[in-house]
Design a protein around this motif. Sequence first.
Motif, mmCIF file in Angstrom:
data_model
loop_
_atom_site.group_PDB
_atom_site.id
_atom_site.type_symbol
_atom_site.label_atom_id
_atom_site.label_comp_id
_atom_site.label_asym_id
_atom_site.label_seq_id
_atom_site.Cartn_x
_atom_site.Cartn_y
_atom_site.Cartn_z
ATOM 1 N N ARG A 124 -15.036 63.564 20.459
ATOM 2 C CA ARG A 124 -15.172 62.772 21.686
ATOM 3 C C ARG A 124 -13.919 61.950 21.992
ATOM 4 O O ARG A 124 -13.555 61.776 23.162
ATOM 5 C CB ARG A 124 -16.390 61.855 21.590
ATOM 6 N N ILE A 125 -13.237 61.432 20.964
ATOM 7 C CA ILE A 125 -12.037 60.646 21.222
ATOM 8 C C ILE A 125 -10.964 61.524 21.869
ATOM 9 O O ILE A 125 -10.205 61.076 22.731
ATOM 10 C CB ILE A 125 -11.509 59.988 19.926
ATOM 11 N N GLY A 126 -10.904 62.793 21.475
ATOM 12 C CA GLY A 126 -9.963 63.714 22.090
ATOM 13 C C GLY A 126 -10.298 63.987 23.543
ATOM 14 O O GLY A 126 -9.408 64.033 24.402
ATOM 15 N N CYS A 128 -11.965 61.982 25.581
ATOM 16 C CA CYS A 128 -11.659 60.763 26.334
ATOM 17 C C CYS A 128 -10.167 60.658 26.605
ATOM 18 O O CYS A 128 -9.734 60.338 27.717
ATOM 19 C CB CYS A 128 -12.126 59.532 25.559
ATOM 20 N N ALA A 129 -9.363 60.920 25.572
ATOM 21 C CA ALA A 129 -7.912 60.847 25.732
ATOM 22 C C ALA A 129 -7.422 61.846 26.766
ATOM 23 O O ALA A 129 -6.577 61.524 27.615
ATOM 24 C CB ALA A 129 -7.237 61.104 24.385
ATOM 25 N N ALA A 130 -7.959 63.054 26.714
ATOM 26 C CA ALA A 130 -7.540 64.083 27.664
ATOM 27 C C ALA A 130 -7.893 63.703 29.092
ATOM 28 O O ALA A 130 -7.099 63.923 30.025
ATOM 29 C CB ALA A 130 -8.176 65.420 27.297
ATOM 30 N N ALA A 131 -9.071 63.127 29.302
ATOM 31 C CA ALA A 131 -9.476 62.729 30.654
ATOM 32 C C ALA A 131 -8.552 61.651 31.212
ATOM 33 O O ALA A 131 -8.173 61.681 32.388
ATOM 34 C CB ALA A 131 -10.925 62.241 30.637
ATOM 35 N N LEU A 132 -8.172 60.691 30.371
ATOM 36 C CA LEU A 132 -7.265 59.630 30.825
ATOM 37 C C LEU A 132 -5.860 60.170 31.054
ATOM 38 O O LEU A 132 -5.176 59.774 32.006
ATOM 39 C CB LEU A 132 -7.239 58.506 29.793
ATOM 40 N N LEU A 149 -8.411 67.732 14.697
ATOM 41 C CA LEU A 149 -8.467 67.101 16.012
ATOM 42 C C LEU A 149 -7.268 67.535 16.860
ATOM 43 O O LEU A 149 -7.407 67.808 18.055
ATOM 44 C CB LEU A 149 -8.502 65.577 15.866
ATOM 45 N N VAL A 150 -6.089 67.609 16.240
ATOM 46 C CA VAL A 150 -4.903 68.085 16.961
ATOM 47 C C VAL A 150 -5.115 69.528 17.419
ATOM 48 O O VAL A 150 -4.812 69.887 18.558
ATOM 49 C CB VAL A 150 -3.655 67.959 16.070
ATOM 50 N N ALA A 151 -5.656 70.369 16.528
ATOM 51 C CA ALA A 151 -5.930 71.754 16.898
ATOM 52 C C ALA A 151 -6.961 71.831 18.024
ATOM 53 O O ALA A 151 -6.851 72.669 18.930
ATOM 54 C CB ALA A 151 -6.409 72.529 15.674
ATOM 55 N N TYR A 152 -7.971 70.959 17.975
ATOM 56 C CA TYR A 152 -8.972 70.925 19.045
ATOM 57 C C TYR A 152 -8.326 70.599 20.383
ATOM 58 O O TYR A 152 -8.619 71.254 21.404
ATOM 59 C CB TYR A 152 -10.050 69.893 18.718
ATOM 60 N N LEU A 153 -7.458 69.595 20.404
ATOM 61 C CA LEU A 153 -6.777 69.258 21.660
ATOM 62 C C LEU A 153 -5.965 70.432 22.171
ATOM 63 O O LEU A 153 -5.931 70.698 23.382
ATOM 64 C CB LEU A 153 -5.881 68.040 21.444
ATOM 65 N N ARG A 154 -5.296 71.138 21.272
ATOM 66 C CA ARG A 154 -4.517 72.312 21.655
ATOM 67 C C ARG A 154 -5.404 73.377 22.313
ATOM 68 O O ARG A 154 -5.033 73.975 23.327
ATOM 69 C CB ARG A 154 -3.843 72.904 20.425
ATOM 70 N N LEU A 155 -6.569 73.638 21.717
ATOM 71 C CA LEU A 155 -7.429 74.711 22.195
ATOM 72 C C LEU A 155 -8.255 74.302 23.418
ATOM 73 O O LEU A 155 -8.393 75.069 24.371
ATOM 74 C CB LEU A 155 -8.362 75.154 21.064
ATOM 75 N N ARG A 156 -8.811 73.095 23.372
ATOM 76 C CA ARG A 156 -9.713 72.666 24.453
ATOM 77 C C ARG A 156 -8.949 72.189 25.670
ATOM 78 O O ARG A 156 -9.412 72.346 26.805
ATOM 79 C CB ARG A 156 -10.616 71.536 23.914
ATOM 80 N N TRP A 157 -7.769 71.607 25.447
ATOM 81 C CA TRP A 157 -6.996 71.031 26.545
ATOM 82 C C TRP A 157 -5.568 71.578 26.500
ATOM 83 O O TRP A 157 -4.628 70.857 26.200
ATOM 84 C CB TRP A 157 -6.989 69.504 26.453
ATOM 85 N N PRO A 158 -5.382 72.868 26.804
ATOM 86 C CA PRO A 158 -4.038 73.459 26.710
ATOM 87 C C PRO A 158 -3.050 72.892 27.713
ATOM 88 O O PRO A 158 -1.838 73.018 27.520
ATOM 89 C CB PRO A 158 -4.291 74.956 26.954
#
Length: 259
Positions: A124-126, A128-132, A149-158
């Motif tokens: 969830r923190i990822g 929230c960060a991506a939305a902002l 978490l870094v890998a999640y950001l890469r995959l979910r928010w390319p």
Amino acid sequence: MKTANAQHWLVARPIAHRGLHDAAKGVIENTLAAAQAAIAAGFAIECDARISADGEAFVFHDDALDRLTDASGPFASKIAAELRKTRIRADGAPPPTLAEFLAHIAGRTPVICELKSRFDFDWRIGDCAAALAATYGGPLAFKSFDPRLVAYLRLRWPSLGPPGRPCPIGIVAEGAYDDPYWDFLSCDEKRDLADWEALMRCEPDFLSFNVDHLPHATPFFMKELHGLPVMAWTVRTPAQREAARKWADQIVFEGDPEG
């Protein structure tokens, strides 16, 4: 592997750890006052973000509220409404939300935000960060100790960040994880966190590394083989500044970065 998103501003100026705070003067870490002091002095800002029980991102470092606020207990157990009723000692305000913190900075200096993780697959923190990040107009980067978490950001928010202004995503790391703080991790997890090849699998854009563990193979290979910028944290002494000068590209500091 992708080419690293190594924005020049990541290491262009010294980075004030949790803002330019000074408790003796009533300027407390990770507050709007600490952010403002860093801006006035011409420094970039490092801050911490963690999630409330109901999913709102706040700027706060500790797992618990006890050290800095008039409340107690685990931060993650409190909903946002409860956190807004707490007060940071000597500051008088509640912990700012990440949205409030970024709105206050408003692009006036780079922000490198550490996303706090309990290594429990709570992304969830990822999110929230991506939305902002999608609507933020200034230089903004995220980092975390948690490579998943870094890998999640890469995959979910390319396409993390607004159009044409990608947000770098980095790894925070140490040379060893034998401090009691890391006792909640398994031996395999600790080994992976200390292994530069394992960290590179999540394709970080930069590395933030413990200055007391320099020199070390992880920052050396990430910098020399992959061209990643390296920040050294947390620099407080002349000896630490000298180690950072030799082995890193920029410092995350407390106190006087030149003193």
